[in-house]
Design a protein around this motif. Structure first.
Motif, PDB file in Angstrom:
ATOM      1  N   ALA A 185       0.858  -1.160   0.107  1.00 19.80           N
ATOM      2  CA  ALA A 185      -0.016   0.007   0.067  1.00 19.80           C
ATOM      3  C   ALA A 185       0.974   1.326   0.070  1.00 19.80           C
ATOM      4  CB  ALA A 185      -1.044  -0.043   1.017  1.00 19.80           C
ATOM      5  N   VAL A 186       2.070   1.499   0.745  1.00 20.47           N
ATOM      6  CA  VAL A 186       2.818   2.331   0.888  1.00 20.47           C
ATOM      7  C   VAL A 186       3.345   2.409  -0.365  1.00 20.47           C
ATOM      8  CG1 VAL A 186       4.888   3.490   1.962  1.00 20.47           C
ATOM      9  CG2 VAL A 186       2.893   2.513   3.171  1.00 20.47           C
ATOM     10  N   ARG A 187       4.063   1.576  -1.144  1.00 25.44           N
ATOM     11  CA  ARG A 187       4.711   1.527  -2.263  1.00 25.44           C
ATOM     12  C   ARG A 187       3.922   1.991  -3.298  1.00 25.44           C
ATOM     13  NH1 ARG A 187       7.427  -4.237  -3.671  1.00 25.44           N
ATOM     14  NH2 ARG A 187       8.249  -3.649  -1.612  1.00 25.44           N
ATOM     15  N   LEU A 188       2.604   1.666  -3.571  1.00 31.81           N
ATOM     16  CA  LEU A 188       1.626   2.021  -4.495  1.00 31.81           C
ATOM     17  C   LEU A 188       1.329   3.312  -4.170  1.00 31.81           C
ATOM     18  CD1 LEU A 188      -0.187  -1.353  -5.121  1.00 31.81           C
ATOM     19  CD2 LEU A 188       1.541  -0.142  -6.613  1.00 31.81           C
ATOM     20  N   GLY A 189       0.841   3.747  -2.955  1.00 30.25           N
ATOM     21  CA  GLY A 189       0.280   5.062  -2.867  1.00 30.25           C
ATOM     22  C   GLY A 189       1.502   6.201  -2.943  1.00 30.25           C
ATOM     23  N   ASP A 190       2.557   5.715  -2.597  1.00 27.87           N
ATOM     24  CA  ASP A 190       3.772   6.854  -2.707  1.00 27.87           C
ATOM     25  C   ASP A 190       4.737   6.664  -3.925  1.00 27.87           C
ATOM     26  OD1 ASP A 190       5.320   8.838  -1.762  1.00 27.87           O
ATOM     27  OD2 ASP A 190       6.749   7.452  -0.859  1.00 27.87           O
ATOM     28  N   ALA A 234       1.638   6.335   3.194  1.00 32.15           N
ATOM     29  CA  ALA A 234       1.559   6.491   1.611  1.00 32.15           C
ATOM     30  C   ALA A 234       0.789   7.680   0.996  1.00 32.15           C
ATOM     31  CB  ALA A 234       0.358   5.393   1.521  1.00 32.15           C
ATOM     32  N   GLY A 235       0.523   8.674   1.945  1.00 29.73           N
ATOM     33  CA  GLY A 235       0.056   9.784   1.421  1.00 29.73           C
ATOM     34  C   GLY A 235      -1.190   9.800   0.848  1.00 29.73           C
ATOM     35  N   LEU A 236      -1.962   8.668   1.353  1.00 32.39           N
ATOM     36  CA  LEU A 236      -3.400   8.512   0.678  1.00 32.39           C
ATOM     37  C   LEU A 236      -4.358   9.031   1.804  1.00 32.39           C
ATOM     38  CD1 LEU A 236      -2.755   5.152  -0.906  1.00 32.39           C
ATOM     39  CD2 LEU A 236      -3.163   7.168  -2.178  1.00 32.39           C
ATOM     40  N   PRO A 237      -5.570   9.582   1.310  1.00 27.27           N
ATOM     41  CA  PRO A 237      -6.770   9.803   2.309  1.00 27.27           C
ATOM     42  C   PRO A 237      -7.443   8.647   2.588  1.00 27.27           C
ATOM     43  CG  PRO A 237      -7.261  10.422  -0.062  1.00 27.27           C
ATOM     44  CD  PRO A 237      -5.784   9.871  -0.064  1.00 27.27           C
ATOM     45  N   LEU A 238      -8.133   8.847   3.801  1.00 25.06           N
ATOM     46  CA  LEU A 238      -9.115   7.565   4.083  1.00 25.06           C
ATOM     47  C   LEU A 238     -10.599   8.056   3.858  1.00 25.06           C
ATOM     48  CD1 LEU A 238      -9.704   4.974   5.234  1.00 25.06           C
ATOM     49  CD2 LEU A 238      -9.717   5.644   7.567  1.00 25.06           C
ATOM     50  N   PRO A 239     -11.232   7.607   2.781  1.00 28.71           N
ATOM     51  CA  PRO A 239     -12.544   8.024   2.445  1.00 28.71           C
ATOM     52  C   PRO A 239     -13.668   7.730   3.467  1.00 28.71           C
ATOM     53  CG  PRO A 239     -11.808   6.251   0.752  1.00 28.71           C
ATOM     54  CD  PRO A 239     -10.672   6.570   1.868  1.00 28.71           C
ATOM     55  N   ARG A 240     -14.634   8.173   3.741  1.00 32.75           N
ATOM     56  CA  ARG A 240     -15.726   7.711   4.845  1.00 32.75           C
ATOM     57  C   ARG A 240     -17.046   7.783   3.799  1.00 32.75           C
ATOM     58  NH1 ARG A 240     -13.245   7.102   9.545  1.00 32.75           N
ATOM     59  NH2 ARG A 240     -11.319   8.053   9.951  1.00 32.75           N
ATOM     60  N   PRO A 241     -17.359   7.191   2.827  1.00 30.47           N
ATOM     61  CA  PRO A 241     -18.712   7.114   2.493  1.00 30.47           C
ATOM     62  C   PRO A 241     -19.694   6.556   3.186  1.00 30.47           C
ATOM     63  CG  PRO A 241     -17.208   5.574   1.336  1.00 30.47           C
ATOM     64  CD  PRO A 241     -16.476   6.236   2.325  1.00 30.47           C
ATOM     65  N   PRO A 242     -20.850   6.591   3.101  1.00 28.64           N
ATOM     66  CA  PRO A 242     -21.846   5.824   3.872  1.00 28.64           C
ATOM     67  C   PRO A 242     -21.800   4.431   3.439  1.00 28.64           C
ATOM     68  CG  PRO A 242     -23.000   6.991   1.762  1.00 28.64           C
ATOM     69  CD  PRO A 242     -21.600   7.607   1.833  1.00 28.64           C
ATOM     70  N   ALA A 243     -22.193   3.571   4.510  1.00 26.47           N
ATOM     71  CA  ALA A 243     -22.088   2.087   4.173  1.00 26.47           C
ATOM     72  C   ALA A 243     -23.247   1.794   3.192  1.00 26.47           C
ATOM     73  CB  ALA A 243     -22.451   1.508   5.716  1.00 26.47           C
TER      74      ALA A 243
END
Length: 276
Positions: A185-190, A234-243
């Motif tokens: 995840a870090v390798r791909l995000g960064d 990774a410099g990625l946001p954590l989205p919080r959409p509705p379930a």
């Protein structure tokens, strides 16, 4: 923050002597010497239901991971994903066997895996989604392994000695699964613009299924802390959409589970008495 730093940080609190190659965690029988009698005070029906649900989670995701064989971006990753799937399959077999003991039916693992229809499966829907691209599978594995690791860590102290032994074995495996996914995840995000875009899309697509995990077992605090650590690196946001509506624990599945099980169960159903 380097991916190695995240990898080592996530390993804190776990015995990581075999962390980077934990597939199968050896050949010792985790149930050797364990009394298989359901202890007094333990709800046998509830124990069986827990084992079936956890077994279904592992079986279905193991099948998805097996689909990466011959398709992974590199041979090393093909081997890694296949062996992570084998770890989960090993957990499945032990859990199904315990379910058959606990519910009094004496059913074996094949009965649970091959001779139930999709609406009888109790896996979380996250596990049954098609693989998508490599980034999608990595994000799914990170979510699933973080959640399951927290769940099995608690179950390793449960009153049933068999489930406790199965969970203790699984903790060692899942610690590696989570770390493997975190590293990627870090390798791909960064990484490149393309890899970052794919990771962002995967997070957006999978986030609506996260709430279902916490309904099945509430490990929100631990899982969100793990995700934040990895995604920050990774410099990625954590989205919080509705379930999304629906609940795999109650047999409410996506349209993707039926074709997966059809393929998985075809040989056993065509030759139900066969042995090999």
């Amino acid at each position: 923050m380097s991916d190695d730093h995240v990898y080592l940080s996530l390993a804190e609190g776990h015995d990581d002597s075999d962390a980077r190659w934990a597939f199968g965690t050896g050949f010792e029988d985790p149930l050797h010497g364990v009394d298989t009698t359901v202890p007094p005070g333990v709800d046998a029906a509830g124990l069986a239901a827990t084992c079936v649900a956890l077994g279904d989670d592992a079986l279905v995701l193991a099948q998805r991971l097996a689909e990466w064989v011959t398709r992974a971006p590199e041979l090393e990753e093909e081997v890694a994903l296949a062996n992570i799937g084998l770890d989960l399959l090993g957990q499945t077999r032990l859990l199904y066997s315990r379910a058959g003991q606990a519910d009094g039916t004496g059913r074996g693992e094949d009965a649970y895996a091959y001779f139930r229809d999709p609406d009888a499966f109790r896996n979380v829907r996250l596990a049954e989604l098609p693989n998508g691209d490599f980034a999608f599978s990595i994000v799914r594995l990170l979510l699933f392994a973080s959640w399951r690791l927290a769940h099995l860590t608690e179950l390793s102290a449960t009153a049933d000695p068999v489930l406790a032994a199965i969970a203790a074995k699984g903790v060692k495996e899942l610690a590696y699964h989570r770390q493997y996914a975190a590293e990627w995840a870090v390798r791909l995000g960064d990484g490149t613009d393309e890899s970052r875009a794919r990771m962002t899309a995967a997070l957006q697509a999978l986030a609506p299924y996260q709430e279902e995990l916490f309904r099945a077992y509430d490990a929100r605090e631990q899982v969100c802390a793990d995700l934040k650590q990895v995604l920050d690196a990774a410099g990625l946001p954590l989205p919080r959409p509705p379930a999304l509506p629906g609940d795999g624990r109650h047999g409410e599945h996506t349209a993707h589970l039926t074709p997966l099980l059809t393929e998985l169960q075809a040989l056993a159903r065509a030759h139900p008495e066969a042995t090999w």
